[in-house]
Write a protein that holds these residues in place. Structure first.
Motif, PDB file in Angstrom:
ATOM      1  N   MET A 139     -68.973  40.641 -37.345  1.00  0.00           N
ATOM      2  CA  MET A 139     -69.347  39.985 -36.096  1.00  0.00           C
ATOM      3  C   MET A 139     -68.132  39.336 -35.448  1.00  0.00           C
ATOM      4  O   MET A 139     -67.879  39.486 -34.251  1.00  0.00           O
ATOM      5  CB  MET A 139     -70.430  38.932 -36.371  1.00  0.00           C
ATOM      6  N   THR A 140     -67.346  38.637 -36.265  1.00  0.00           N
ATOM      7  CA  THR A 140     -66.125  37.994 -35.755  1.00  0.00           C
ATOM      8  C   THR A 140     -65.128  39.033 -35.267  1.00  0.00           C
ATOM      9  O   THR A 140     -64.487  38.849 -34.225  1.00  0.00           O
ATOM     10  CB  THR A 140     -65.483  37.126 -36.855  1.00  0.00           C
ATOM     11  N   GLY A 141     -65.006  40.135 -36.019  1.00  0.00           N
ATOM     12  CA  GLY A 141     -64.086  41.205 -35.629  1.00  0.00           C
ATOM     13  C   GLY A 141     -64.437  41.809 -34.286  1.00  0.00           C
ATOM     14  O   GLY A 141     -63.566  41.969 -33.411  1.00  0.00           O
ATOM     15  N   PHE A 142     -65.705  42.151 -34.100  1.00  0.00           N
ATOM     16  CA  PHE A 142     -66.142  42.715 -32.814  1.00  0.00           C
ATOM     17  C   PHE A 142     -65.971  41.700 -31.693  1.00  0.00           C
ATOM     18  O   PHE A 142     -65.613  42.050 -30.559  1.00  0.00           O
ATOM     19  CB  PHE A 142     -67.603  43.158 -32.897  1.00  0.00           C
ATOM     20  N   LEU A 143     -66.218  40.429 -32.006  1.00  0.00           N
ATOM     21  CA  LEU A 143     -66.084  39.365 -31.011  1.00  0.00           C
ATOM     22  C   LEU A 143     -64.637  39.268 -30.524  1.00  0.00           C
ATOM     23  O   LEU A 143     -64.370  39.258 -29.315  1.00  0.00           O
ATOM     24  CB  LEU A 143     -66.523  38.039 -31.631  1.00  0.00           C
ATOM     25  N   VAL A 144     -63.699  39.232 -31.466  1.00  0.00           N
ATOM     26  CA  VAL A 144     -62.277  39.092 -31.120  1.00  0.00           C
ATOM     27  C   VAL A 144     -61.763  40.332 -30.403  1.00  0.00           C
ATOM     28  O   VAL A 144     -61.065  40.242 -29.384  1.00  0.00           O
ATOM     29  CB  VAL A 144     -61.449  38.806 -32.389  1.00  0.00           C
ATOM     30  N   LEU A 145     -62.107  41.521 -30.921  1.00  0.00           N
ATOM     31  CA  LEU A 145     -61.644  42.760 -30.301  1.00  0.00           C
ATOM     32  C   LEU A 145     -62.162  42.910 -28.877  1.00  0.00           C
ATOM     33  O   LEU A 145     -61.436  43.356 -27.980  1.00  0.00           O
ATOM     34  CB  LEU A 145     -62.080  43.966 -31.139  1.00  0.00           C
ATOM     35  N   THR A 146     -63.414  42.533 -28.665  1.00  0.00           N
ATOM     36  CA  THR A 146     -63.984  42.622 -27.318  1.00  0.00           C
ATOM     37  C   THR A 146     -63.284  41.666 -26.361  1.00  0.00           C
ATOM     38  O   THR A 146     -62.975  42.032 -25.215  1.00  0.00           O
ATOM     39  CB  THR A 146     -65.494  42.318 -27.356  1.00  0.00           C
ATOM     40  N   CYS A 147     -63.037  40.442 -26.820  1.00  0.00           N
ATOM     41  CA  CYS A 147     -62.340  39.467 -25.978  1.00  0.00           C
ATOM     42  C   CYS A 147     -60.955  39.969 -25.577  1.00  0.00           C
ATOM     43  O   CYS A 147     -60.568  39.902 -24.399  1.00  0.00           O
ATOM     44  CB  CYS A 147     -62.215  38.130 -26.707  1.00  0.00           C
ATOM     45  N   ILE A 148     -60.208  40.490 -26.544  1.00  0.00           N
ATOM     46  CA  ILE A 148     -58.855  40.967 -26.262  1.00  0.00           C
ATOM     47  C   ILE A 148     -58.892  42.198 -25.362  1.00  0.00           C
ATOM     48  O   ILE A 148     -58.135  42.298 -24.381  1.00  0.00           O
ATOM     49  CB  ILE A 148     -58.112  41.283 -27.575  1.00  0.00           C
ATOM     50  N   SER A 149     -59.770  43.156 -25.673  1.00  0.00           N
ATOM     51  CA  SER A 149     -59.828  44.408 -24.917  1.00  0.00           C
ATOM     52  C   SER A 149     -60.162  44.168 -23.452  1.00  0.00           C
ATOM     53  O   SER A 149     -59.488  44.683 -22.549  1.00  0.00           O
ATOM     54  CB  SER A 149     -60.863  45.350 -25.535  1.00  0.00           C
ATOM     55  N   PHE A 150     -61.190  43.368 -23.194  1.00  0.00           N
ATOM     56  CA  PHE A 150     -61.606  43.166 -21.808  1.00  0.00           C
ATOM     57  C   PHE A 150     -60.761  42.133 -21.086  1.00  0.00           C
ATOM     58  O   PHE A 150     -60.742  42.108 -19.849  1.00  0.00           O
ATOM     59  CB  PHE A 150     -63.091  42.843 -21.754  1.00  0.00           C
ATOM     60  N   SER A 151     -60.033  41.304 -21.826  1.00  0.00           N
ATOM     61  CA  SER A 151     -59.027  40.458 -21.184  1.00  0.00           C
ATOM     62  C   SER A 151     -57.871  41.333 -20.701  1.00  0.00           C
ATOM     63  O   SER A 151     -57.322  41.104 -19.613  1.00  0.00           O
ATOM     64  CB  SER A 151     -58.518  39.391 -22.156  1.00  0.00           C
ATOM     65  N   LEU A 152     -57.515  42.334 -21.488  1.00  0.00           N
ATOM     66  CA  LEU A 152     -56.504  43.304 -21.053  1.00  0.00           C
ATOM     67  C   LEU A 152     -56.976  44.063 -19.819  1.00  0.00           C
ATOM     68  O   LEU A 152     -56.218  44.290 -18.878  1.00  0.00           O
ATOM     69  CB  LEU A 152     -56.204  44.293 -22.184  1.00  0.00           C
TER      70      LEU A 152
END
Length: 253
Positions: A139-152
């Motif tokens: 859950m934490t992994g998907f949360l962090v990856l999503t934040c970084i990806s869509f911030s990019l």
């Protein structure tokens, strides 16, 4: 790496969030509460369970993803657009700072703000439903990856946009419809077969599906495919940003 420059950019962007505290953090809490009142109470009273999960619980991952995508794009796009609009971005680019360090500062701050918002919504949801997280690590992994990806992705939009109208164009006309049609509040299996096939072309489906699996071990597509899609999107965004800085796209007058 010029860590001092990264810290300055990061702190500047984070201070901007604290100056607009109501808009940045309180607004998501209010909107989440409204979603639970409308979807959890009104619709949830008619839809008891979805794939064995109580409807009030089922919509939690979708609500978090909706907020993450919206705020990640908004924070990152405005964060880079405003200095470009005022011309201060040229002072940053003329300093001994690489594009990668600029990227870390702006995107890191936007992802951090989105992550905080995601955690606030997760805590808010706990007041309405008994939260269950089967795989906290994933859950934490998907949360962090999503934040970084869509911030990019938001960073790309901020570089591309040359006015405030364009800054809102893609989030409003493309991202928001994709989120609502990506299984945020329902399971793809509930759709007719033809629409299930069409829905699988929506990239947001894979984000929400993988994130929901980390909560309830229920997903519309395989977890491996969801993770691959998130990582692929992250790599593509990095390549696009690198090209923009290398060519000076929308950065050179």
């Amino acid at each position: 790496m010029n860590t001092q420059a990264v810290k300055v950019i990061y702190k500047h962007e984070m201070l901007r969030a604290w100056e607009t505290l109501l808009q940045s953090f309180v607004s998501p809490v209010l909107s989440t509460s409204l979603y639970f009142v409308v979807f959890g109470s009104a619709i949830g009273s008619r839809i008891q369970q979805v794939e064995g999960v109580p409807y009030g619980l089922f919509i939690v991952p979708g609500l978090i993803m909706l907020a993450l995508l919206t705020h990640s794009i908004a924070n990152a796009s405005f964060g880079i657009f405003f200095p470009k609009f005022t011309g201060t971005i040229y002072e940053v680019m003329s300093a001994p700072v690489s594009f990668f360090e600029i990227l870390i500062g702006y995107v890191g701050a936007a992802a951090t703000k989105s992550l905080i918002i995601g955690l606030i919504i997760l805590a808010t949801a706990g007041f309405f439903v008994p939260l269950e997280i089967a795989h906290p690590f994933w859950m934490t992994g998907f949360l962090v990856l999503t934040c970084i990806s869509f911030s990019l992705f938001g960073f790309i939009i901020g570089l591309w946009a040359d006015n405030f109208e364009k800054l809102q164009l893609i989030p409003l006309l493309i991202i928001t419809p994709l989120v609502f049609l990506g299984g945020s509040f329902y399971s793809v299996s509930m759709l007719p077969p033809a629409w299930q096939t069409v829905t699988l072309f929506n990239p947001v489906v894979y984000l929400i599906s993988g994130f929901r699996w980390s909560f309830f071990e229920v997903s519309d597509v395989s977890v491996g495919l969801s993770l691959f899609m998130v990582l692929a999107f992250l790599v593509v965004c990095l390549m696009v940003v690198g090209w923009m800085f290398k060519t000076g796209y929308r950065l050179k007058q």
